[in-house]
Design a protein around this motif. Sequence first.
Motif, PDB file in Angstrom:
ATOM      1  N   ARG A   1       0.940  -1.140   0.072  1.00 50.73           N
ATOM      2  CA  ARG A   1       0.259   0.006  -0.126  1.00 50.73           C
ATOM      3  C   ARG A   1       0.853   1.431   0.083  1.00 50.73           C
ATOM      4  O   ARG A   1       0.548   2.149  -0.727  1.00 50.73           O
ATOM      5  CB  ARG A   1      -0.826   0.043   1.210  1.00 50.73           C
ATOM      6  CG  ARG A   1      -1.677   1.414   1.424  1.00 50.73           C
ATOM      7  CD  ARG A   1      -2.574   1.849   0.179  1.00 50.73           C
ATOM      8  NE  ARG A   1      -3.028   0.751  -0.404  1.00 50.73           N
ATOM      9  CZ  ARG A   1      -3.711   0.741  -1.574  1.00 50.73           C
ATOM     10  NH1 ARG A   1      -3.279   1.873  -2.624  1.00 50.73           N
ATOM     11  NH2 ARG A   1      -4.308  -0.195  -2.121  1.00 50.73           N
ATOM     12  N   SER A   2       1.944   1.328   0.896  1.00 52.55           N
ATOM     13  CA  SER A   2       2.883   2.595   0.970  1.00 52.55           C
ATOM     14  C   SER A   2       3.438   2.630  -0.320  1.00 52.55           C
ATOM     15  O   SER A   2       3.538   3.845  -0.969  1.00 52.55           O
ATOM     16  CB  SER A   2       3.801   2.309   2.117  1.00 52.55           C
ATOM     17  OG  SER A   2       4.800   3.356   1.889  1.00 52.55           O
ATOM     18  N   LEU A   3       3.825   1.527  -1.152  1.00 55.50           N
ATOM     19  CA  LEU A   3       4.528   1.635  -2.303  1.00 55.50           C
ATOM     20  C   LEU A   3       3.562   2.209  -3.418  1.00 55.50           C
ATOM     21  O   LEU A   3       3.978   3.014  -4.376  1.00 55.50           O
ATOM     22  CB  LEU A   3       4.866   0.320  -2.724  1.00 55.50           C
ATOM     23  CG  LEU A   3       5.872   0.298  -4.020  1.00 55.50           C
ATOM     24  CD1 LEU A   3       7.229   0.685  -3.810  1.00 55.50           C
ATOM     25  CD2 LEU A   3       5.880  -1.234  -4.630  1.00 55.50           C
ATOM     26  N   LEU A   4       2.264   1.678  -3.315  1.00 55.44           N
ATOM     27  CA  LEU A   4       1.312   2.162  -4.480  1.00 55.44           C
ATOM     28  C   LEU A   4       1.265   3.909  -4.451  1.00 55.44           C
ATOM     29  O   LEU A   4       0.842   4.279  -5.290  1.00 55.44           O
ATOM     30  CB  LEU A   4       0.042   1.185  -4.277  1.00 55.44           C
ATOM     31  CG  LEU A   4       0.316  -0.214  -4.936  1.00 55.44           C
ATOM     32  CD1 LEU A   4      -0.853  -0.951  -4.565  1.00 55.44           C
ATOM     33  CD2 LEU A   4       0.612  -0.244  -6.307  1.00 55.44           C
ATOM     34  N   GLU A   5       0.938   4.211  -3.027  1.00 55.52           N
ATOM     35  CA  GLU A   5       0.573   5.366  -2.813  1.00 55.52           C
ATOM     36  C   GLU A   5       1.845   6.429  -3.436  1.00 55.52           C
ATOM     37  O   GLU A   5       1.441   7.418  -3.848  1.00 55.52           O
ATOM     38  CB  GLU A   5       0.479   5.744  -1.285  1.00 55.52           C
ATOM     39  CG  GLU A   5      -0.706   5.066  -0.750  1.00 55.52           C
ATOM     40  CD  GLU A   5      -0.931   5.274   0.770  1.00 55.52           C
ATOM     41  OE1 GLU A   5      -0.074   5.609   1.438  1.00 55.52           O
ATOM     42  OE2 GLU A   5      -1.978   4.897   1.285  1.00 55.52           O
ATOM     43  N   SER A   6       3.102   5.748  -3.320  1.00 59.14           N
ATOM     44  CA  SER A   6       4.100   6.630  -3.675  1.00 59.14           C
ATOM     45  C   SER A   6       4.203   6.395  -5.214  1.00 59.14           C
ATOM     46  O   SER A   6       4.474   7.500  -6.162  1.00 59.14           O
ATOM     47  CB  SER A   6       5.485   5.962  -3.208  1.00 59.14           C
ATOM     48  OG  SER A   6       6.582   6.679  -4.004  1.00 59.14           O
ATOM     49  N   LEU A   7       3.561   5.310  -5.842  1.00 52.59           N
ATOM     50  CA  LEU A   7       3.711   5.280  -7.252  1.00 52.59           C
ATOM     51  C   LEU A   7       2.753   5.998  -7.979  1.00 52.59           C
ATOM     52  O   LEU A   7       2.787   6.746  -8.953  1.00 52.59           O
ATOM     53  CB  LEU A   7       3.257   3.741  -7.826  1.00 52.59           C
ATOM     54  CG  LEU A   7       2.972   3.533  -9.039  1.00 52.59           C
ATOM     55  CD1 LEU A   7       4.387   3.763  -9.816  1.00 52.59           C
ATOM     56  CD2 LEU A   7       2.471   1.811  -9.268  1.00 52.59           C
ATOM     57  N   ASN A   8       1.471   6.335  -7.263  1.00 52.31           N
ATOM     58  CA  ASN A   8       0.405   7.291  -7.740  1.00 52.31           C
ATOM     59  C   ASN A   8       1.046   8.836  -7.774  1.00 52.31           C
ATOM     60  O   ASN A   8       0.598   9.411  -8.720  1.00 52.31           O
ATOM     61  CB  ASN A   8      -0.790   7.241  -6.781  1.00 52.31           C
ATOM     62  CG  ASN A   8      -1.470   5.780  -7.114  1.00 52.31           C
ATOM     63  OD1 ASN A   8      -1.582   5.384  -7.834  1.00 52.31           O
ATOM     64  ND2 ASN A   8      -2.204   5.678  -5.966  1.00 52.31           N
ATOM     65  N   GLU A   9       1.812   9.078  -6.734  1.00 50.81           N
ATOM     66  CA  GLU A   9       2.527  10.452  -6.796  1.00 50.81           C
ATOM     67  C   GLU A   9       3.444  10.576  -7.958  1.00 50.81           C
ATOM     68  O   GLU A   9       3.548  11.252  -8.629  1.00 50.81           O
ATOM     69  CB  GLU A   9       2.995  10.804  -5.620  1.00 50.81           C
ATOM     70  CG  GLU A   9       2.033  10.997  -4.555  1.00 50.81           C
ATOM     71  CD  GLU A   9       1.083  12.264  -4.878  1.00 50.81           C
ATOM     72  OE1 GLU A   9       1.594  13.335  -5.253  1.00 50.81           O
ATOM     73  OE2 GLU A   9       0.068  12.160  -4.659  1.00 50.81           O
ATOM     74  N   ALA A  10       4.525   9.403  -8.140  1.00 49.77           N
ATOM     75  CA  ALA A  10       5.751   9.560  -9.146  1.00 49.77           C
ATOM     76  C   ALA A  10       4.953   9.486 -10.775  1.00 49.77           C
ATOM     77  O   ALA A  10       5.685  10.120 -11.316  1.00 49.77           O
ATOM     78  CB  ALA A  10       6.303   8.238  -8.779  1.00 49.77           C
ATOM     79  N   ILE A  11       4.021   8.954 -10.751  1.00 44.25           N
ATOM     80  CA  ILE A  11       3.437   8.503 -12.373  1.00 44.25           C
ATOM     81  C   ILE A  11       3.038  10.135 -12.856  1.00 44.25           C
ATOM     82  O   ILE A  11       3.077  10.174 -14.043  1.00 44.25           O
ATOM     83  CB  ILE A  11       2.416   7.550 -12.375  1.00 44.25           C
ATOM     84  CG1 ILE A  11       2.212   6.795 -13.864  1.00 44.25           C
ATOM     85  CG2 ILE A  11       0.984   8.187 -11.837  1.00 44.25           C
ATOM     86  CD1 ILE A  11       3.393   6.133 -13.914  1.00 44.25           C
ATOM     87  N   LYS A  12       2.573  10.764 -11.863  1.00 48.89           N
ATOM     88  CA  LYS A  12       2.086  12.216 -12.414  1.00 48.89           C
ATOM     89  C   LYS A  12       3.191  12.864 -13.019  1.00 48.89           C
ATOM     90  O   LYS A  12       3.019  13.460 -14.283  1.00 48.89           O
ATOM     91  CB  LYS A  12       1.621  13.180 -11.311  1.00 48.89           C
ATOM     92  CG  LYS A  12       0.372  12.478 -10.651  1.00 48.89           C
ATOM     93  CD  LYS A  12       0.071  13.601  -9.738  1.00 48.89           C
ATOM     94  CE  LYS A  12      -0.931  12.629  -8.738  1.00 48.89           C
ATOM     95  NZ  LYS A  12      -1.471  13.650  -7.397  1.00 48.89           N
ATOM     96  N   GLY A  13       4.451  12.755 -12.822  1.00 46.31           N
ATOM     97  CA  GLY A  13       5.917  13.316 -13.400  1.00 46.31           C
ATOM     98  C   GLY A  13       6.103  12.730 -14.743  1.00 46.31           C
ATOM     99  O   GLY A  13       6.969  13.215 -15.419  1.00 46.31           O
ATOM    100  N   GLY A  14       5.703  11.556 -14.859  1.00 48.48           N
ATOM    101  CA  GLY A  14       6.119  10.700 -16.181  1.00 48.48           C
ATOM    102  C   GLY A  14       4.932  11.052 -17.443  1.00 48.48           C
ATOM    103  O   GLY A  14       5.363  10.485 -18.527  1.00 48.48           O
TER     104      GLY A  14
END
Length: 436
Positions: free
Chosen positions: A286-299
């Motif tokens: 869950r922690s990883l996926l929340e970080s992924l949701n933020e990261a993907i915006k920059g891509g």
Amino acid sequence: MLKFLSKPAVRLVDRYLPDPFIFVLLLTLVAAAAAIGVERQTPLAVMRFWGDGFWNLLTFSMQMLLILVTGFMLASSPPVKRMLQQLAGKAKNAGSAIIMVTLVSLLASWINWGFGLVVGALFAKELARLIRVDYRLLVASAYSGFVVWHGGLAGSIPLTIATDGHFTADQIGVIGTGATIFSFFNLAIVACLFISIPLVNRLMLPDEKDSVYVDPKVLGDAPDARVRITRPADRLENSVTLAWLVGIPGVIFLLDHFILRGGGLNLNIVNFMFLFLAIVLHRTPRSLLESLNEAIKGGAGIVIQFPFYAGIMAIMVQSGLAESMSQGLISFATETSLPFWSFLSAGIVNLFVPSGGGQWAVQAPVMLPAAEALGVDVARVSMAVAWGDAWTNLLQPFWALPVLAIAGLKAKDIMGFCLIQLFITGIIIAVGLTWF
């Protein structure tokens, strides 16, 4: 001098700098027009070159996206955040805060550019909570360290040409990182920048009357939402055991790759490394996926722009435009000066194509034939393009967007400071590529 140089640059950027997607559209039209006007290709032929090549870089595009996403996830993991908080506590005054944030950003960006962008911004916020320092320069210092990324472990150009089956493999083969990232000339440039950039940032520290400060209270992160386990699926999403059962074998695979098998770095290995370190350090899916949701915006820019870069590359190569441009470069460049001209041209192109991978797709068809014709080391020319791409990121704010979003500033707030660094780092890199 800083005020004199930064104000016109800020006004120019505010008024005329559109979204980078506009640049790739314009560059597509320019490439097509040049193919028709210079190479005497028909519009139908150029359209076919473009359409047939549009999807040729899908694997490369995914690798570039993962470089950003995995670096972001690792930087936002709880252990990394705690480490930054502890390190911020060691800053004694404004000057030491500027030097510390620059050095941390330089090191993190050399390791991975996505990691460096996020770590630099997070560390700047931590320092601003504790030290009274000009917030604009603090964030600009965090971003200035980004200039070394393409000479580091996640540099897209050196890792691309070190990866089996890359799109220029038939022309130059596979070139290991020992000839690029870990070459003497590249390490010498990196070392000089690690010394000069922190010192220049420190010397730009404004007087207190001219400084802009931020209220530490507005920099506080939102409190973590308390995890509620109400269904079996919640247990799986918040299971440390499940994450580590997959993450730890991934880390062991990396140890086997580097130690027992003597493997080297390439795009796939770097992405694998940062992904599985992020899985282990985030502890739960869950922690990883929340970080992924933020990261993907920059891509988002990578996803939409790279197919256009592939189309541009196809137009340039198949129309003969790339060959004509390389011949033009050969006409005035020499064996000694080609790395310098490659660096300068890459810096200019980066203003329009703010992506190392996308820029290499556009410039490789021009630079590689020129290097081979003049007998210049292909690895050095490739790194010249890489450094040119990284250098003018100090002027092109595309990659500053994640930093600015985290810090809560706008490009105009840091542009004046970055402009000073642009001139100084440009001289150091140019000298290093030519003489080291």
